[in-house]
Scaffold this active site. Structure first.
Site, PDB file in Angstrom:
ATOM      1  CD  GLU A   1      15.729  70.542  54.925  1.00 27.97           C
ATOM      2  OE1 GLU A   1      15.968  70.838  56.117  1.00 27.97           O
ATOM      3  OE2 GLU A   1      14.613  70.594  54.403  1.00 27.97           O
TER       4      GLU A   1
ATOM      5  CB  CYS B   1      14.709  72.889  58.332  1.00 28.28           C
ATOM      6  SG  CYS B   1      13.784  73.326  56.850  1.00 28.28           S
TER       7      CYS B   1
END
Length: 476
Positions: A222, A259
Site C-alpha cells: 500500500e 494515506c
C-alpha cells in the site's frame, strides 16, 4: 544465519501445524491477542503518546480499531466463506468429461509484515496485515518501524504471550528490527510473501527485491495516493462553505499523515469553497511522526509552492505548517509534478473553467486509493462515477476519504501507484493475499481437507456443482 533468516526458518517449521488449526481455533487466538491489548490499553497509549506525540484520544481510538479488527478477522475465518470451498462431483456426461474436482484456498506459509509509521497500532505489529495473515494460518514475522520502537516492543510482548498462553505453535509470531534485518527477511528462502504499508519509493525497492529473488514471491504494497476530490459547480453553489470545512478537517486530520488524505481538489473557478477554506486552516507547526517525514513534507510542499502559477492560498510559513496551494488547470497540465504526493497537511486546489477542462485534468491522474465526488442529487454523474471506478479502489459520493471502516465490503487498494495488486489491506478480503488455491482431483475422502468433505462437517458456505449452498446452521 541472520536473526531474520532464523526467524523465517523457525516460522516455516511450524507453518504446517498452524495451518492445520481450525478457523475457530485461530479465531480464539486472535481474540486472546485482542483481550491482552485491551487489558493494557492505558500503558500502550502512554508509550505510543511519548514516541509519536499523537493525542491520547486518537491513540485510544486506533487501539480500539486494532483490537476490533483482530476479532473481526476471527469472525471471517469462523464463518468460512473465505476458503472459497468448491465441490464439482464427477460428471462423465460433461464436455469434456469431468472428474471429481474440489477446490479451496490454503495458507501460503510464512509472511513478512513491514509496519507503518503513521499508525503505531492499526498498521503496525498487531495491525491488519498481521491479523489477516494469522487468521488464515500463516506465521508472521514483523519488521518493526523505527518511529515507535517502544510501542512495537511492548505490543510484540503482549501478542507473543497471548499466543503462548493460548497454545499456539511456538514461532507463529516473531519480530525483527533494523534496515538490514528487513532486507534479510525479504531474501529468506522460506518466506512466501511480503506486506508493506509506506512510501512509494520504499515499496518499489521491496517489490523489486521480491521479484529479484531466485524464487520470486508476492509483494503486497500500500504505497502512494493523491486521493483526488471533484466538486461540481452545483455542489459548490449549494454548500461551498460546508465543503470547505469538511475538506479542512480531512486534509489536516492527523496532521495530514493519513494515506487517504485528500491531496488534490478540483473546484470550479470562483468557487465558494476556495473563498471559505482559508478560515479553517489551523495555524502552528505540528510535530510530525518522524524527522524524515517532517523534512519530506517541508521540501515537497515548498517545491510545489515554487512552481510558477501556484499560490499559497492559506497557511504555510512554518516548516510543518498546514498549507493550501492553489493553481488553475493550465498550470497543473504544464507542471505534472503538482501531482506528486506530499505526505503531510497540504492540499492543492485546482480551478477548472468547464467540464472539458475538468476532464482534461482528470485524464492526467494516476491510480489512487480513493476518489471523491461532491455533486447534487439531481445531477447525472454516471459517466464520472464510472471513470473514477477505473482509477480508484474506493469511490465516495459526498463525505471525505479519511477514515477507513473495517468491514466485509471495504476495499483499501487501487491501481498503481496506490498499490501494486488488486487486493485490499483493510476489510474481510484482506485475508485473500495470504492464501492460494489448491484443487483436488479424484481424491479419496481421507486425503481431503474437512472443508471439502461431502457432509460439510465445518458447516461453511460452499459452491456445490455450480450452486452456492449455505449451511443449515451457520458455522461458529
Amino acid at each position: 544465519m541472520s536473526h531474520a533468516r532464523a526467524a523465517v526458518h523457525r516460522a516455516a517449521r511450524v507453518a504446517p501445524a498452524f495451518a492445520a488449526l481450525s478457523g475457530a481455533r485461530r479465531a480464539e487466538l486472535l481474540g486472546r491477542i485482542a483481550d491482552a491489548l485491551d487489558a493494557r490499553a492505558d500503558e500502550l497509549v502512554a508509550v505510543a503518546g511519548q514516541e509519536t506525540d499523537l493525542p491520547e484520544a486518537r491513540l485510544r481510538g486506533e487501539l480500539a480499531r486494532t483490537t476490533a479488527q483482530l476479532r473481526k478477522f476471527g469472525a471471517v475465518v469462523t464463518e468460512g466463506a473465505y476458503l472459497e470451498a468448491t465441490v464439482d462431483h464427477a460428471d462423465p456426461g460433461d464436455t469434456p468429461p469431468r472428474p471429481d474436482l474440489r477446490r479451496m484456498l490454503r495458507p501460503i506459509g510464512p509472511v513478512a509484515v513491514f509496519a507503518a509509521s503513521n499508525f503505531p497500532f492499526a498498521f503496525s505489529v498487531a495491525g491488519g496485515d498481521t491479523a489477516s495473515a494469522l487468521a488464515v494460518g500463516c506465521p508472521v514475522i514483523v519488521k518493526t518501524h523505527p518511529g515507535h520502537p517502544g510501542t512495537s516492543a511492548f505490543t510484540a510482548t503482549l501478542v507473543a504471550a497471548a499466543l503462548a498462553e493460548g497454545g499456539a505453535p511456538d514461532g507463529v509470531f516473531q519480530t525483527v528490527e533494523g534496515f538490514e534485518e528487513g532486507l534479510e527477511l525479504v531474501d529468506a528462502d522460506e518466506l512466501e510473501a511480503v506486506a508493506f504499508t509506506g512510501s512509494l519509493r520504499g515499496g518499489r525497492a521491496l517489490l523489486d527485491r521480491c521479484t529479484a529473488r531466485e524464487r520470486p514471491i508476492p509483494f503486497y504494497g500500500e504505497l502512494g495516493s493523491l486521493n483526488p476530490v471533484v466538486v461540481t459547480p452545483d455542489a459548490d453553489a449549494a454548500r461551498g462553505a460546508a465543503l470547505a470545512a469538511g475538506l479542512a478537517g480531512s486534509f489536516q486530520l492527523g496532521d495530514g499523515q493519513f494515506c487517504t488524505k485528500p491531496g488534490l481538489v478540483l473546484v470550479p473557478e470562483g468557487s465558494a469553497l476556495e473563498a471559505a477554506l482559508p478560515d479553517s486552516v489551523v495555524a502552528g507547526e505540528p510535530r510530525m511522526l518522524t524527522p524524515a517525514i517532517a523534512d519530506g513534507y517541508a521540501s515537497g510542499r515548498d517545491r510545489a509552492a515554487a512552481i510558477p502559477g501556484v499560490e499559497v492560498l492559506a497557511g504555510g510559513g512554518g516548516a510543518t505548517a498546514p498549507t493550501v496551494l492553489a493553481a488553475d488547470a493550465a498550470t497543473l497540465l504544464a507542471h505534472r509534478e503538482l501531482l506528486d504526493e506530499v505526505f503531510g497537511p497540504v492540499t492543492v486546489l485546482v480551478r477548472y473553467r468547464d467540464a472539458a477542462a475538468l476532464q482534461e485534468v482528470l485524464e492526467t491522474l494516476e491510480g489512487s486509493l480513493t476518489m471523491t465526488l461532491h455533486a447534487e442529487p439531481e445531477e447525472d454523474v454516471t459517466g464520472l462515477a464510472d471513470w473514477m471506478a477505473g482509477r480508484a479502489g474506493r469511490v465516495l459520493f459526498g463525505g471525505w476519504p479519511t477514515g477507513v471502516a473495517v468491514s466485509w465490503a471495504q476495499h483499501h487498494g487501487g491501481p498503481w501507484p496506490a498499490t501494486n495488486t488488486v487486493f485490499t489491506s483493510v476489510g474481510a478480503t484482506a485475508v485473500r493475499r495470504f492464501l492460494r488455491p489448491v484443487a483436488y482431483q479424484d481424491a479419496p475422502a481421507s486425503a481431503l481437507p474437512e472443508a471439502l468433505h461431502d457432509d460439510n462437517p465445518l458447516g461453511i458456505p460452499r459452491r456445490v456443482d455450480g450452486v452456492y449452498v449455505l449451511p443449515a446452521t451457520p458455522a461458529g
